[in-house]
Design a protein around this motif. Sequence first.
Motif, PDB file in Angstrom:
ATOM      1  N   SER A  69      11.583 -10.581 -91.740  1.00 40.49           N
ATOM      2  CA  SER A  69      11.779 -10.469 -90.363  1.00 40.49           C
ATOM      3  C   SER A  69      10.147 -10.055 -89.812  1.00 40.49           C
ATOM      4  O   SER A  69      10.267 -10.357 -88.869  1.00 40.49           O
ATOM      5  CB  SER A  69      12.536  -9.143 -90.055  1.00 40.49           C
ATOM      6  OG  SER A  69      11.717  -7.820 -90.496  1.00 40.49           O
ATOM      7  N   ASN A  70       9.159 -10.291 -90.767  1.00 42.60           N
ATOM      8  CA  ASN A  70       7.818 -10.398 -90.323  1.00 42.60           C
ATOM      9  C   ASN A  70       7.706 -11.972 -90.324  1.00 42.60           C
ATOM     10  O   ASN A  70       6.105 -11.940 -89.796  1.00 42.60           O
ATOM     11  CB  ASN A  70       7.224  -9.749 -91.891  1.00 42.60           C
ATOM     12  CG  ASN A  70       7.611  -8.127 -91.625  1.00 42.60           C
ATOM     13  OD1 ASN A  70       7.984  -8.210 -90.330  1.00 42.60           O
ATOM     14  ND2 ASN A  70       8.114  -7.635 -92.633  1.00 42.60           N
ATOM     15  N   LEU A  71       8.152 -12.988 -90.138  1.00 47.88           N
ATOM     16  CA  LEU A  71       6.957 -14.338 -90.411  1.00 47.88           C
ATOM     17  C   LEU A  71       7.631 -14.941 -89.369  1.00 47.88           C
ATOM     18  O   LEU A  71       7.589 -16.158 -89.250  1.00 47.88           O
ATOM     19  CB  LEU A  71       7.874 -15.068 -91.707  1.00 47.88           C
ATOM     20  CG  LEU A  71       8.323 -14.511 -92.741  1.00 47.88           C
ATOM     21  CD1 LEU A  71       9.329 -15.007 -93.719  1.00 47.88           C
ATOM     22  CD2 LEU A  71       7.095 -14.459 -93.593  1.00 47.88           C
ATOM     23  N   VAL A  72       7.985 -14.295 -88.594  1.00 48.56           N
ATOM     24  CA  VAL A  72       7.761 -14.823 -87.198  1.00 48.56           C
ATOM     25  C   VAL A  72       6.433 -16.052 -86.387  1.00 48.56           C
ATOM     26  O   VAL A  72       7.098 -17.206 -86.496  1.00 48.56           O
ATOM     27  CB  VAL A  72       7.885 -14.247 -85.302  1.00 48.56           C
ATOM     28  CG1 VAL A  72       7.730 -14.792 -84.411  1.00 48.56           C
ATOM     29  CG2 VAL A  72       9.624 -13.691 -86.251  1.00 48.56           C
ATOM     30  N   PRO A  73       5.091 -15.231 -87.163  1.00 52.54           N
ATOM     31  CA  PRO A  73       4.078 -15.952 -86.396  1.00 52.54           C
ATOM     32  C   PRO A  73       4.336 -17.047 -87.661  1.00 52.54           C
ATOM     33  O   PRO A  73       3.665 -18.120 -87.174  1.00 52.54           O
ATOM     34  CB  PRO A  73       2.628 -14.904 -86.623  1.00 52.54           C
ATOM     35  CG  PRO A  73       3.271 -13.816 -86.513  1.00 52.54           C
ATOM     36  CD  PRO A  73       4.802 -13.932 -86.905  1.00 52.54           C
ATOM     37  N   LEU A  74       4.311 -17.182 -89.008  1.00 54.56           N
ATOM     38  CA  LEU A  74       4.212 -18.300 -89.859  1.00 54.56           C
ATOM     39  C   LEU A  74       5.226 -19.240 -89.346  1.00 54.56           C
ATOM     40  O   LEU A  74       5.103 -20.169 -89.120  1.00 54.56           O
ATOM     41  CB  LEU A  74       4.418 -18.158 -90.591  1.00 54.56           C
ATOM     42  CG  LEU A  74       4.549 -19.200 -92.324  1.00 54.56           C
ATOM     43  CD1 LEU A  74       3.763 -20.025 -92.146  1.00 54.56           C
ATOM     44  CD2 LEU A  74       5.566 -18.505 -93.437  1.00 54.56           C
ATOM     45  N   ILE A  75       6.257 -19.172 -88.846  1.00 51.89           N
ATOM     46  CA  ILE A  75       8.358 -19.537 -87.904  1.00 51.89           C
ATOM     47  C   ILE A  75       6.963 -21.019 -87.102  1.00 51.89           C
ATOM     48  O   ILE A  75       7.372 -21.615 -86.537  1.00 51.89           O
ATOM     49  CB  ILE A  75       9.156 -18.917 -87.918  1.00 51.89           C
ATOM     50  CG1 ILE A  75      10.048 -18.435 -89.027  1.00 51.89           C
ATOM     51  CG2 ILE A  75       9.607 -19.423 -87.044  1.00 51.89           C
ATOM     52  CD1 ILE A  75      10.478 -17.483 -88.992  1.00 51.89           C
ATOM     53  N   GLN A  76       6.407 -19.611 -85.822  1.00 51.91           N
ATOM     54  CA  GLN A  76       5.545 -20.585 -85.107  1.00 51.91           C
ATOM     55  C   GLN A  76       4.956 -21.137 -85.295  1.00 51.91           C
ATOM     56  O   GLN A  76       4.901 -23.131 -84.696  1.00 51.91           O
ATOM     57  CB  GLN A  76       5.153 -19.390 -83.983  1.00 51.91           C
ATOM     58  CG  GLN A  76       6.576 -18.175 -83.425  1.00 51.91           C
ATOM     59  CD  GLN A  76       6.405 -17.625 -82.328  1.00 51.91           C
ATOM     60  OE1 GLN A  76       4.793 -16.882 -82.763  1.00 51.91           O
ATOM     61  NE2 GLN A  76       6.627 -16.872 -81.520  1.00 51.91           N
ATOM     62  N   SER A  77       4.366 -21.459 -86.062  1.00 52.34           N
ATOM     63  CA  SER A  77       3.232 -22.164 -86.947  1.00 52.34           C
ATOM     64  C   SER A  77       3.651 -23.764 -87.139  1.00 52.34           C
ATOM     65  O   SER A  77       3.179 -24.746 -86.897  1.00 52.34           O
ATOM     66  CB  SER A  77       1.826 -22.018 -87.260  1.00 52.34           C
ATOM     67  OG  SER A  77       0.926 -22.182 -88.029  1.00 52.34           O
ATOM     68  N   LEU A  78       4.695 -23.282 -88.070  1.00 56.22           N
ATOM     69  CA  LEU A  78       5.470 -23.904 -89.164  1.00 56.22           C
ATOM     70  C   LEU A  78       5.932 -25.223 -87.595  1.00 56.22           C
ATOM     71  O   LEU A  78       5.745 -26.442 -87.393  1.00 56.22           O
ATOM     72  CB  LEU A  78       6.005 -23.701 -90.046  1.00 56.22           C
ATOM     73  CG  LEU A  78       5.298 -23.046 -90.955  1.00 56.22           C
ATOM     74  CD1 LEU A  78       6.315 -22.284 -91.968  1.00 56.22           C
ATOM     75  CD2 LEU A  78       4.681 -24.222 -91.992  1.00 56.22           C
ATOM     76  N   ILE A  79       6.370 -24.475 -87.110  1.00 60.04           N
ATOM     77  CA  ILE A  79       7.232 -25.585 -85.823  1.00 60.04           C
ATOM     78  C   ILE A  79       6.466 -26.436 -84.807  1.00 60.04           C
ATOM     79  O   ILE A  79       6.989 -28.003 -85.199  1.00 60.04           O
ATOM     80  CB  ILE A  79       8.479 -24.251 -84.949  1.00 60.04           C
ATOM     81  CG1 ILE A  79       9.588 -23.902 -85.972  1.00 60.04           C
ATOM     82  CG2 ILE A  79       8.783 -25.183 -84.007  1.00 60.04           C
ATOM     83  CD1 ILE A  79       9.929 -23.445 -85.059  1.00 60.04           C
ATOM     84  N   SER A  80       5.916 -25.302 -84.569  1.00 63.62           N
ATOM     85  CA  SER A  80       4.635 -26.100 -84.254  1.00 63.62           C
ATOM     86  C   SER A  80       3.921 -27.665 -84.391  1.00 63.62           C
ATOM     87  O   SER A  80       3.574 -28.491 -83.095  1.00 63.62           O
ATOM     88  CB  SER A  80       3.174 -25.360 -82.705  1.00 63.62           C
ATOM     89  OG  SER A  80       2.740 -24.830 -84.029  1.00 63.62           O
ATOM     90  N   THR A  81       4.309 -27.193 -85.700  1.00 61.62           N
ATOM     91  CA  THR A  81       2.771 -28.459 -86.563  1.00 61.62           C
ATOM     92  C   THR A  81       3.815 -29.450 -86.349  1.00 61.62           C
ATOM     93  O   THR A  81       3.417 -30.493 -86.313  1.00 61.62           O
ATOM     94  CB  THR A  81       2.547 -27.867 -87.351  1.00 61.62           C
ATOM     95  OG1 THR A  81       1.396 -26.791 -87.593  1.00 61.62           O
ATOM     96  CG2 THR A  81       1.763 -28.826 -88.510  1.00 61.62           C
ATOM     97  N   ALA A  82       5.299 -29.324 -87.076  1.00 62.33           N
ATOM     98  CA  ALA A  82       5.840 -29.751 -87.136  1.00 62.33           C
ATOM     99  C   ALA A  82       6.578 -31.058 -85.877  1.00 62.33           C
ATOM    100  O   ALA A  82       7.060 -31.894 -86.251  1.00 62.33           O
ATOM    101  CB  ALA A  82       7.523 -29.159 -87.883  1.00 62.33           C
ATOM    102  N   THR A  83       6.514 -30.293 -85.154  1.00 61.27           N
ATOM    103  CA  THR A  83       7.042 -31.102 -83.517  1.00 61.27           C
ATOM    104  C   THR A  83       5.828 -31.777 -83.233  1.00 61.27           C
ATOM    105  O   THR A  83       6.432 -32.255 -81.880  1.00 61.27           O
ATOM    106  CB  THR A  83       7.843 -30.219 -83.257  1.00 61.27           C
ATOM    107  OG1 THR A  83       6.741 -28.717 -82.285  1.00 61.27           O
ATOM    108  CG2 THR A  83       8.912 -29.258 -83.257  1.00 61.27           C
ATOM    109  N   GLN A  84       4.654 -32.014 -83.037  1.00 60.05           N
ATOM    110  CA  GLN A  84       3.790 -32.362 -83.113  1.00 60.05           C
ATOM    111  C   GLN A  84       3.927 -33.747 -83.159  1.00 60.05           C
ATOM    112  O   GLN A  84       3.660 -34.250 -84.432  1.00 60.05           O
ATOM    113  CB  GLN A  84       2.313 -32.162 -83.131  1.00 60.05           C
ATOM    114  CG  GLN A  84       1.895 -30.895 -83.099  1.00 60.05           C
ATOM    115  CD  GLN A  84       0.091 -29.595 -82.718  1.00 60.05           C
ATOM    116  OE1 GLN A  84       0.289 -30.528 -83.647  1.00 60.05           O
ATOM    117  NE2 GLN A  84       0.143 -28.012 -82.208  1.00 60.05           N
TER     118      GLN A  84
END
Length: 131
Positions: free
Chosen positions: A116-131
Amino acid sequence: MPSTPVSRPKRILVVDDNHAHCYALAKRLTKQGFQVRQAFDGYSALRGSRCYPDLIMMDINMPGINGFEVCRRLKQDPTSAHIPVILFSATVDVEASRPLAREVGGVDLFPTAETSNLVPLIQSLISTATQ
């Protein structure tokens, strides 16, 4: 006047055979603005990946097919190889299993209690993957 494109909510597939944890994690992620689908075993995770999630969060200890093998299969499939996969577990030595998690293509392996503390990592991974 040009219109600004509306971005869709980022999609996360949460996979855990512990229904209570899966539901709780999905609820937390939904509150953060993500669109979340749930799967409760490895075979359902493979089927769920066909809905093109932006990220997968998956337990490694599940009946039938474990998270390591699901991740390996996802990374071998060109249609899902680009999807970041975060693995987690409440029952294994995370430090000892982390090399295998990375070997099969996972981003990393975390204790279930930290998911539940991984939201910043999740946001970073998603933004990197969708670029």
